[in-house]
Write a protein that holds these residues in place. Structure first.
Motif, PDB file in Angstrom:
ATOM      1  N   ALA A 230       1.314  -1.536   0.083  1.00 39.05           N
ATOM      2  CA  ALA A 230       0.158   0.331   0.002  1.00 39.05           C
ATOM      3  C   ALA A 230       0.732   1.377  -0.119  1.00 39.05           C
ATOM      4  CB  ALA A 230      -0.935   0.563   1.119  1.00 39.05           C
ATOM      5  N   HIS A 231       1.869   1.082   0.156  1.00 39.33           N
ATOM      6  CA  HIS A 231       2.625   2.476   1.003  1.00 39.33           C
ATOM      7  C   HIS A 231       3.599   3.079  -0.344  1.00 39.33           C
ATOM      8  CE1 HIS A 231       6.732   4.725   2.263  1.00 39.33           C
ATOM      9  NE2 HIS A 231       6.049   4.627   3.118  1.00 39.33           N
ATOM     10  N   ASP A 232       4.156   1.291  -1.260  1.00 38.36           N
ATOM     11  CA  ASP A 232       4.482   1.547  -2.268  1.00 38.36           C
ATOM     12  C   ASP A 232       3.247   2.075  -3.353  1.00 38.36           C
ATOM     13  OD1 ASP A 232       7.429   1.310  -3.782  1.00 38.36           O
ATOM     14  OD2 ASP A 232       6.055  -0.636  -4.728  1.00 38.36           O
ATOM     15  N   ALA A 233       2.272   2.012  -3.793  1.00 39.45           N
ATOM     16  CA  ALA A 233       1.555   1.892  -4.015  1.00 39.45           C
ATOM     17  C   ALA A 233       1.501   3.405  -4.195  1.00 39.45           C
ATOM     18  CB  ALA A 233       0.177   1.635  -4.179  1.00 39.45           C
ATOM     19  N   MET A 234       1.319   3.984  -3.200  1.00 43.39           N
ATOM     20  CA  MET A 234       1.258   5.581  -2.523  1.00 43.39           C
ATOM     21  C   MET A 234       2.477   6.159  -3.360  1.00 43.39           C
ATOM     22  SD  MET A 234      -0.744   6.470   1.088  1.00 43.39           S
ATOM     23  CE  MET A 234      -2.835   5.421   1.397  1.00 43.39           C
ATOM     24  N   SER A 235       3.189   5.692  -3.018  1.00 41.27           N
ATOM     25  CA  SER A 235       5.138   6.298  -3.222  1.00 41.27           C
ATOM     26  C   SER A 235       4.456   6.796  -4.371  1.00 41.27           C
ATOM     27  CB  SER A 235       5.839   5.788  -2.285  1.00 41.27           C
ATOM     28  OG  SER A 235       6.311   5.190  -1.465  1.00 41.27           O
ATOM     29  N   ARG A 236       4.750   5.678  -5.646  1.00 44.19           N
ATOM     30  CA  ARG A 236       4.110   5.461  -6.916  1.00 44.19           C
ATOM     31  C   ARG A 236       4.286   6.840  -7.281  1.00 44.19           C
ATOM     32  NH1 ARG A 236       5.659   0.493  -9.722  1.00 44.19           N
ATOM     33  NH2 ARG A 236       6.848  -1.115  -8.110  1.00 44.19           N
ATOM     34  N   LEU A 237       2.324   6.956  -6.595  1.00 40.18           N
ATOM     35  CA  LEU A 237       1.426   7.175  -7.133  1.00 40.18           C
ATOM     36  C   LEU A 237       2.201   9.946  -6.617  1.00 40.18           C
ATOM     37  CD1 LEU A 237      -1.201   8.301  -8.185  1.00 40.18           C
ATOM     38  CD2 LEU A 237      -1.990   8.239  -5.885  1.00 40.18           C
ATOM     39  N   VAL A 238       2.199   9.618  -5.711  1.00 40.08           N
ATOM     40  CA  VAL A 238       3.605  11.058  -4.738  1.00 40.08           C
ATOM     41  C   VAL A 238       4.291  11.224  -6.269  1.00 40.08           C
ATOM     42  CG1 VAL A 238       4.358  12.470  -3.261  1.00 40.08           C
ATOM     43  CG2 VAL A 238       2.564  11.023  -2.405  1.00 40.08           C
ATOM     44  N   ASP A 239       5.110  10.498  -6.459  1.00 40.00           N
ATOM     45  CA  ASP A 239       6.098  10.571  -7.017  1.00 40.00           C
ATOM     46  C   ASP A 239       5.641  11.180  -8.597  1.00 40.00           C
ATOM     47  OD1 ASP A 239       8.178   9.706  -5.570  1.00 40.00           O
ATOM     48  OD2 ASP A 239       8.171   7.685  -5.893  1.00 40.00           O
ATOM     49  N   SER A 240       4.561  10.770  -9.214  1.00 39.39           N
ATOM     50  CA  SER A 240       4.310  10.716 -10.389  1.00 39.39           C
ATOM     51  C   SER A 240       3.646  12.500 -10.798  1.00 39.39           C
ATOM     52  CB  SER A 240       3.069   9.943 -11.080  1.00 39.39           C
ATOM     53  OG  SER A 240       2.097  10.067 -10.414  1.00 39.39           O
ATOM     54  N   TYR A 241       3.426  13.099  -9.433  1.00 43.03           N
ATOM     55  CA  TYR A 241       2.778  14.229  -9.354  1.00 43.03           C
ATOM     56  C   TYR A 241       3.807  15.002  -9.868  1.00 43.03           C
ATOM     57  CZ  TYR A 241      -1.864  12.627  -7.866  1.00 43.03           C
ATOM     58  OH  TYR A 241      -3.154  12.146  -7.586  1.00 43.03           O
ATOM     59  N   GLY A 242       5.015  15.048  -9.558  1.00 43.23           N
ATOM     60  CA  GLY A 242       5.473  16.061  -9.742  1.00 43.23           C
ATOM     61  C   GLY A 242       5.296  17.255  -8.676  1.00 43.23           C
ATOM     62  N   ALA A 243       5.405  18.617  -9.227  1.00 45.09           N
ATOM     63  CA  ALA A 243       4.951  19.540  -7.977  1.00 45.09           C
ATOM     64  C   ALA A 243       3.999  19.443  -6.863  1.00 45.09           C
ATOM     65  CB  ALA A 243       4.735  21.008  -8.185  1.00 45.09           C
ATOM     66  N   PHE A 244       3.833  19.680  -5.562  1.00 45.38           N
ATOM     67  CA  PHE A 244       2.807  19.776  -4.818  1.00 45.38           C
ATOM     68  C   PHE A 244       1.797  20.718  -4.305  1.00 45.38           C
ATOM     69  CE2 PHE A 244       4.509  15.206  -4.375  1.00 45.38           C
ATOM     70  CZ  PHE A 244       3.071  14.634  -4.175  1.00 45.38           C
ATOM     71  N   GLU A 245       0.520  20.720  -4.437  1.00 39.50           N
ATOM     72  CA  GLU A 245       0.273  21.683  -3.199  1.00 39.50           C
ATOM     73  C   GLU A 245       0.609  21.526  -1.890  1.00 39.50           C
ATOM     74  OE1 GLU A 245      -2.831  23.650  -5.006  1.00 39.50           O
ATOM     75  OE2 GLU A 245      -2.072  23.328  -6.781  1.00 39.50           O
ATOM     76  N   PRO A 246       0.624  22.551  -1.485  1.00 39.99           N
ATOM     77  CA  PRO A 246       1.100  22.907   0.424  1.00 39.99           C
ATOM     78  C   PRO A 246      -0.296  21.469   1.062  1.00 39.99           C
ATOM     79  CG  PRO A 246       0.573  24.779  -0.603  1.00 39.99           C
ATOM     80  CD  PRO A 246      -0.351  24.175  -1.762  1.00 39.99           C
ATOM     81  N   GLY A 247      -1.105  21.601   0.887  1.00 43.34           N
ATOM     82  CA  GLY A 247      -2.642  21.086   1.432  1.00 43.34           C
ATOM     83  C   GLY A 247      -2.521  19.386   0.612  1.00 43.34           C
TER      84      GLY A 247
END
Lengths: 308, 308, 308, 308
Positions: A230-247
């Motif tokens: 589960a953690h790994d799936a989330m990480s991939r998703l986060v990695d693929s976003y590039g820039a983040f909004e603070p929230g």
């Protein structure tokens, strides 16, 4: 974003960015088999990686349980060489199978012990000549704390004092970070069993310090923790976003922590056919260990002793 | 974001937002046990939910394998009542255990069949009086296609023509969407076995149309597919973000598709102690089924016949 | 003083004094392995010996489970040749494992079926070229009457009508007269399964008449009935006495009858290590059968298909 | 004509003609269950009978594995009382399962250990109040010498020094003289394990002298040696002859010696259904032992701890 649970040194080092000082890595490829030797020499490197100083050999192949006869033979030989290189030249050896025989994914140690050529009790009855050729081997799979009420480490300490081997070989089912590692990687190390490792998750350490003799640990990943997936799936998703909004960043952190603290509890991920895979890997490991321990016997003689 | 694999009607309906027309749901809570009856009456509802028209009963409890004696007794009775309500009043019953006995998470059907009170072969030798009290029951766990070369559905059709039961009860290990469902939910349905369901993933359907007699299916989730876990983790993350940038939404979609197409392959998620859980759940189900089939025998008599 | 229970044609003929008309026996010795071919040609001979007309091949060796690699290879080849000689040249084959998987001494059939290379379901997906090389094989171990409520013979008849094989191979654990036969003799016969044979003692016959296709039976003795042992001990004693007093002869007869009627009930005699012996013999038989059925595949290919 | 192998004190004393001085026997019948208490007080009696001085309790019933619920409950209680009467009032207890888990008839000890309520490791985490109610129990089934290379007696000595229990309970599968004893008699004794006893035949002794703490042995006959059956059959025949001719007596003696020296080798006699019988008897014994060790817990609580 790393830091998730693995019992493989190879995964600990590959997680980091670039090379760590005090860690040497050498890799050979033979056909479809990859052989890697990792040496962790410095305390600082050991601390950074969360692994003890010493040597870690990994033998990898796409699919141990289903590989062809020739690849199997090659892996067996590499395992035998790896273990032999870490064993003292002489003296008895005690093989300890860790884990729970009634839990398929945790039964590797027990299954290997069942297939060891045990010779210690024969020594007294043997001709002098044969004694020189056969190493004294004893083997036990004592069962996990929850079933015996006795810590495996304590039990082993008592046994070592009595049996007086020159080394212990401990076999264990491991947890990996990547699901592709399950049943594809053998790890051999002279650092013993790390506390908290293994599928059962609650092992005490089995090391030269606690037992008073060399401890060589041999293991194969059998599970990935579901929280890792589960953690790994989330990480991939986060990695693929590039820039983040603070929230967004906060939300991700919160969820990752939730997963880390275990909304998946003690769930493990295994291939569906884990039952037959354990048997196949156990047979491969015991072949390798029997050769490492009895280099003077050829395969046929070994098999006829073992009736397999 | 739904659509992931589950064999439970309860999860199919809870996924949607609000009530679907043509689906009736009634729930009762008795102590820690929840009893739900779902009726899918209309073709359109069936299509929307991806489930056949008919009745689905679920009996839920926090932890079937470890519940106390009283809760166990209650669940057993609810299972017995659920099955009995779907059975024809008279006629023999053939119990079919689906799945692979050598794969722990898929062995539920086989384990239940081992514990059934089989009576069909005794009928000829029985006094008329006893015949009236004992229903004729036969049972088989034929093994999966990969081990027999014969489709279970074909094999069952042949058996039904020969044994001529008035109904078939098919037992199967299921896959769920939520890991909390594993070993906590019993599903009983008069719609038979849906093609593609079960842990083995490749079942042909076993239904009244294919077999020519009523088919009651009884199952308990034993696994969640690892791709479901990964997908679910991503969904939670995406849900928690709130608003999206256009590029982000695409990235998420791409990754979710990757997971759906299976970078986790055939990995399944199970509790570590799945081996003992299967045995415990099989014992509970067989108790329920034996009572449903032999309502005139009390528990003690049943157990003494079964030597358990 | 003979007449005691055996499932081996070889023991039936060796009991009589001298040669029976209508029975041909040819024996070859190859190293430590003895190969015997018995043909019963005449009805009268069949009746006298209590065995059906046809061919019986036995392959004997001092100790099947523990023989060396070369002897094992030889036995495997002789089993393969014996079975192949009785099989029709073309057509699918259905392998049926008789006996009870939960009773060690009766589990041989089940264990062999687990190790068969099953191909029938692959045929549709195969290239034409491979189809010519692979024979269609299906396999089932349906379980004994007491556990299924369905006669194995009935179940097989249904299967044969559906699967339409050109022959059935039935594997069974046998009972012998002499305890030395246990796990040392393989019997292959084209006469099928004789009613009342096997360790379970209550088989219906499986023959060309009942199934409509050729039935080749392959079996290995796993037990001697305890009443046979007692009877044999008494016979030896009586034989060694020479002349009798009239009262003594009566006493002996009475006791022998007591034993025959079973003061030892359903007790069986087995070696203590029967559990591991069954596995070893099953592995040998399945090797032989797989070769007989797929003569175009070499051993390595067979093993890699079977993952063993 | 007696003298054949048995592990039951009851059979040792019933073989002799009349009462032996220094042996006290008291028998109670409760329904279908017989309870016998044998005390061997004098060295001479012990020597004559070939059994150590001490107390032997036997609980007998026509058919342990298949008895009704009420009889089962009674036997369980008698076993619990018998064991409790021999245990020290306080102190931890170590339960040792002897025998080979891979040999059905020798697996009783292992199967019992699997079902023990193990508490030793929980003690540190327990509230003071619960500690007073739960006795510390550890349990191990170390495996036989041939599989471990370590004598069970040596291994136990080491464990006792470490775990420091006030008593050891050793569970073993026994050999009987009469086949009717198999799975019908429980023997409980405070004399420990006699060297050479058990199905495996090669045990070293486990006694207060060798271990330094009380050793209570609990066992159930699982086999009769085949040579015993043959010998017994001959004895009956000889007994029934009455007067002998001189030549006949010699012939009988010669044959009996042949049998004694083992033309039946290591063959054992068991019921065909020994596999399920072992499980049933193990469940009964473990119920009795768990009650003897935790008298403050009721049956339901015990079962819920054990998840059975």
């Amino acid at each position: 974003m790393r830091g998730f649970r693995t019992d493989l040194a190879m995964e600990s080092i590959s997680g980091g960015s670039g090379q760590v000082e005090g860690v040497r890595v050498r890799t050979h490829q033979v056909g479809s088999v990859r052989h890697t030797r990792i040496r962790i020499d410095r305390d600082r490197a050991a601390e950074m990686l969360g692994r003890r100083k010493g040597e870690y050999i990994t033998v990898e192949c796409g699919d141990l349980p289903h590989c062809d006869q020739r690849t199997r033979e090659l892996i067996t030989r590499l395992v035998a060489m790896g273990v032999r290189g870490m064993l003292p030249e002489t003296g008895e050896v005690l093989v300890v199978g860790l884990g729970n025989r009634n839990v398929t994914a945790d039964a590797l140690g027990t299954r290997v012990v069942e297939r060891m050529l045990v010779t210690r009790h024969l020594h007294q009855a043997m001709a002098q000549e044969l004694k020189g050729r056969l190493r004294g081997v004893s083997a036990i799979a004592p069962g996990v704390l929850g079933l015996t009420g006795i810590e495996t480490a304590e039990l082993c300490r008592g046994l070592v004092q009595h049996v007086k081997p020159s080394a212990v070989i401990a076999i264990d089912a491991l947890a990996a970070y990547e699901s592709e590692r399950i049943c594809t990687t053998v790890q051999i190390t002279n650092t013993g069993i790390q506390p908290g490792s293994g599928v059962g998750n609650h092992r005490l350490g089995l090391t030269e310090e606690t037992l008073g003799v060399k401890v060589i640990a041999v293991g194969v990943p059998m599970v990935v923790y579901a929280s890792t997936i589960a953690h790994d799936a989330m990480s991939r998703l986060v990695d693929s976003y590039g820039a983040f909004e603070p929230g967004q960043e906060e939300a991700a952190d919160r969820l990752l922590k939730q997963v880390a603290e275990g909304f998946l509890g003690e769930m493990v991920v295994t291939p569906r056919e884990i039952d037959e895979m354990v048997i196949s890997v156990a047979s491969l490991l015991s072949d390798g260990l029997n050769r490492a321990l009895q280099p003077q016997l050829d395969t046929d003689t070994l098999h006829s002793y073992l009736h397999i």
